[in-house]
Design an enzyme around this catalytic site. Structure first.
Site, short mmCIF file in Angstrom:
data_model
loop_
_atom_site.label_atom_id
_atom_site.label_comp_id
_atom_site.label_asym_id
_atom_site.label_seq_id
_atom_site.Cartn_x
_atom_site.Cartn_y
_atom_site.Cartn_z
N LYS A 185 0.85 -1.20 0.00
CA LYS A 185 0.00 0.00 0.00
C LYS A 185 0.88 1.25 0.00
O LYS A 185 2.09 1.16 0.30
CB LYS A 185 -0.91 -0.03 1.23
CG LYS A 185 -0.15 0.02 2.56
CD LYS A 185 -1.05 -0.36 3.74
CE LYS A 185 -0.27 -0.31 5.05
NZ LYS A 185 -1.05 -0.85 6.17
N ARG A 218 -10.55 -0.39 14.82
CA ARG A 218 -10.58 0.38 13.57
C ARG A 218 -11.69 -0.21 12.70
O ARG A 218 -12.85 0.05 12.93
CB ARG A 218 -9.18 0.33 12.91
CG ARG A 218 -9.02 1.28 11.76
CD ARG A 218 -7.57 1.39 11.29
NE ARG A 218 -7.00 0.13 10.81
CZ ARG A 218 -5.77 0.03 10.31
NH1 ARG A 218 -4.98 1.09 10.23
NH2 ARG A 218 -5.31 -1.14 9.89
N TYR A 229 16.63 30.15 7.65
CA TYR A 229 15.50 30.81 8.31
C TYR A 229 15.60 30.71 9.82
O TYR A 229 15.87 29.64 10.37
CB TYR A 229 14.18 30.17 7.88
CG TYR A 229 13.83 30.36 6.43
CD1 TYR A 229 13.69 31.63 5.88
CD2 TYR A 229 13.66 29.26 5.62
CE1 TYR A 229 13.35 31.79 4.54
CE2 TYR A 229 13.32 29.40 4.28
CZ TYR A 229 13.18 30.67 3.74
OH TYR A 229 12.86 30.82 2.43
N MET A 277 12.28 24.61 2.06
CA MET A 277 11.41 23.86 1.16
C MET A 277 12.21 23.05 0.13
O MET A 277 11.89 21.89 -0.15
CB MET A 277 10.44 24.80 0.43
CG MET A 277 9.40 24.04 -0.39
SD MET A 277 8.29 25.10 -1.31
CE MET A 277 7.30 25.84 -0.03
C1 LIG Z 1 -0.31 -1.81 6.88
C2 LIG Z 1 -0.89 -3.09 7.37
C3 LIG Z 1 -0.07 -4.21 7.56
C4 LIG Z 1 1.44 -4.16 7.48
O1 LIG Z 1 1.94 -3.64 8.69
P1 LIG Z 1 3.50 -3.55 8.97
O2 LIG Z 1 3.58 -3.13 10.40
O3 LIG Z 1 4.02 -2.50 8.04
O4 LIG Z 1 4.08 -4.88 8.70
C5 LIG Z 1 -0.67 -5.40 7.90
N1 LIG Z 1 -2.02 -5.47 8.04
C6 LIG Z 1 -2.82 -4.40 7.90
C7 LIG Z 1 -4.28 -4.54 8.09
C8 LIG Z 1 -2.28 -3.18 7.56
O5 LIG Z 1 -3.08 -2.12 7.43
#
Ligand SMILES: *Cc1c(COP(=O)(O)O)cnc(C)c1O
Length: 392
Positions: A52, A155, A279, A327
């Site tokens: 992801k 969640r 800055y 930046m």
């Molecule tokens: C992002 C995610 C993972 C991976 O988690 P890591 O800690 O990066 O290994 C696994 N399961 C779900 C549901 C996630 O959202």
């Protein structure tokens, strides 16, 4: 810039005709190595590579391919769109969608989400009867799905007592079931509690579907909770060679940071003691010496909160970043060492000339500590302005 010995592929719009030397190099050999390490730890469970957020900023397609080459059996994404990108690249491994892709204001929008999900041949995670019904309407046939159960993450996911209704739902062919840990990186008791709530769900799912894939562990679950390995482990951060938490250091498990953030010196000047820099004048030269400017800043994802708190490797030596991160540029104090325009600078990663010297290595974890955040956020925040170059 140092010559790169291996084949490289640049991706992204920014890679076309790049003039600025700033780039992210992703070592696909490190990804393959890390998948191998995690596979051995999780055996007999197999690995679902979580790609992801564009592979946590590493490039989802290249990372997914490397993970599959190294034996990952599944991929996981957060968005339907992310799954579509993998399919468009010709990747045909099973892809799990990690939540119900809802939130549209009307039924038409939700139907479109379900249609696209099925069109991309993603495996949905299902936690509600409403989503099961939507899938059934759109597919006109039972849909292969993994049940998503909330055992304490708070969640997404159904309650454990809702599992039987979903198992019996005619719109679904349940091929898996999973839950997600809230504190696998920091605490054993909470994870054990979640596993205790998960076990009866697993029994129910297995009774109804003996072949269903059961999974719970994220990276910290793989590294710290063998009881959570089950059939599949969903690994993200550890596959990239980064630490789920400071107490779970990736390097201690033989994992290698895949990411190098590199640029070249774009401006050099000699300053006298007391000269303020950038800055807010938060830093002044403690003595006469050289200041190098680097063409990278917070618009590229260098957290401004790390100002004055990180080091870079310039020509293989560690020097402090000084003054506020701006930046588009940051400064480095090299003292008596006179840098040259174009000198190679590594902001994250190791030195090619001394690959085995741990003191000549800047970890993502160091930036996370300096920024007061977790390692996950650092590569996710490296912006599209920086070309990703895949090496190996
Ligand atoms: C992002 C995610 C993972 C991976 O988690 P890591 O800690 O990066 O290994 C696994 N399961 C779900 C549901 C996630 O959202």
């Amino acid at each position: 810039m140092s010559a790169r010995p291996r084949n490289v592929t640049a991706t992204g719009r920014a890679a076309i005709d790049a003039i600025r030397p700033t780039r992210i190099e992703v070592d696909l050999d490190a990804i393959r190595h890390n998948v191998g390490v995690l596979r051995r730890m999780a055996e007999p469970a197999t690995v679902c590579a979580v790609v992801k957020a564009d592979g946590y900023g590493h490039g989802a397609v290249a990372t997914a391919r490397a993970a599959i080459e190294a034996g990952a059996t599944w991929l996981a994404v957060a968005l339907v769109e992310e799954g579509e990108v993998l399919r468009a690249a010709g990747i045909d491994a099973p892809i799990l969608l990690l939540s119900e892709p809802l939130g549209q204001p009307d039924a038409q929008g939700r139907r479109r989400a379900a249609t696209r999900l099925l069109g991309a041949d993603l495996t949905p995670s299902v936690a509600t009867v409403a989503f099961a019904e939507l899938l059934g309407e759109v597919a006109n046939a039972p849909v292969s799905a993994h049940l998503l159960v909330d055992t304490g993450m708070g969640r997404v996911g159904c309650r454990p007592d809702e599992v039987p209704a979903l198992l019996a739902h005619p719109a679904l062919r349940v091929t898996g079931g999973w839950t997600h840990f809230a504190r696998a990186d920091e605490d054993v008791a909470t994870t054990d509690d979640q596993l205790a709530r998960w076990r009866p769900c697993v029994e129910r799912i297995r009774q109804a579907h003996p072949e269903a894939l059961i999974h719970a562990a994220n990276s910290a679950g793989v590294l710290r909770h063998p009881a959570a390995h089950a059939d599949l482990v969903r690994v993200g951060i550890a596959m990239y060679g980064l630490s789920p938490a400071p107490d779970v250091p990736a390097a201690a498990f033989g994992l290698r940071q895949a990411l190098t953030l590199r640029t070249g010196v774009s401006f050099v000047k000699h300053v006298v003691a007391g000269t303020p820099v950038a800055y807010g004048h938060t830093w002044s030269a403690p003595r006469d010496g050289w200041v190098a400017t680097l063409p990278i800043g917070y618009a590229d994802g260098v957290p401004r909160s790390t100002s004055n708190h990180t080091e870079v490797l310039l020509a293989g030596q560690r020097y402090p970043q000084v003054g506020r991160v701006t930046m588009d540029q940051v400064m480095v104090f090299t003292g008596d060492h006179q840098p040259a325009l174009g000198d190679d600078v590594v902001l994250l990663g190791g030195d090619d000339r001394h690959p085995d010297d741990p003191t000549r290595f800047v970890s993502v974890d160091e930036w996370a500590a300096a920024a007061g955040t977790i390692s996950y956020e650092i590569p996710c925040h490296l912006t599209a302005r920086v070309p990703r170059v895949h090496v190996g």
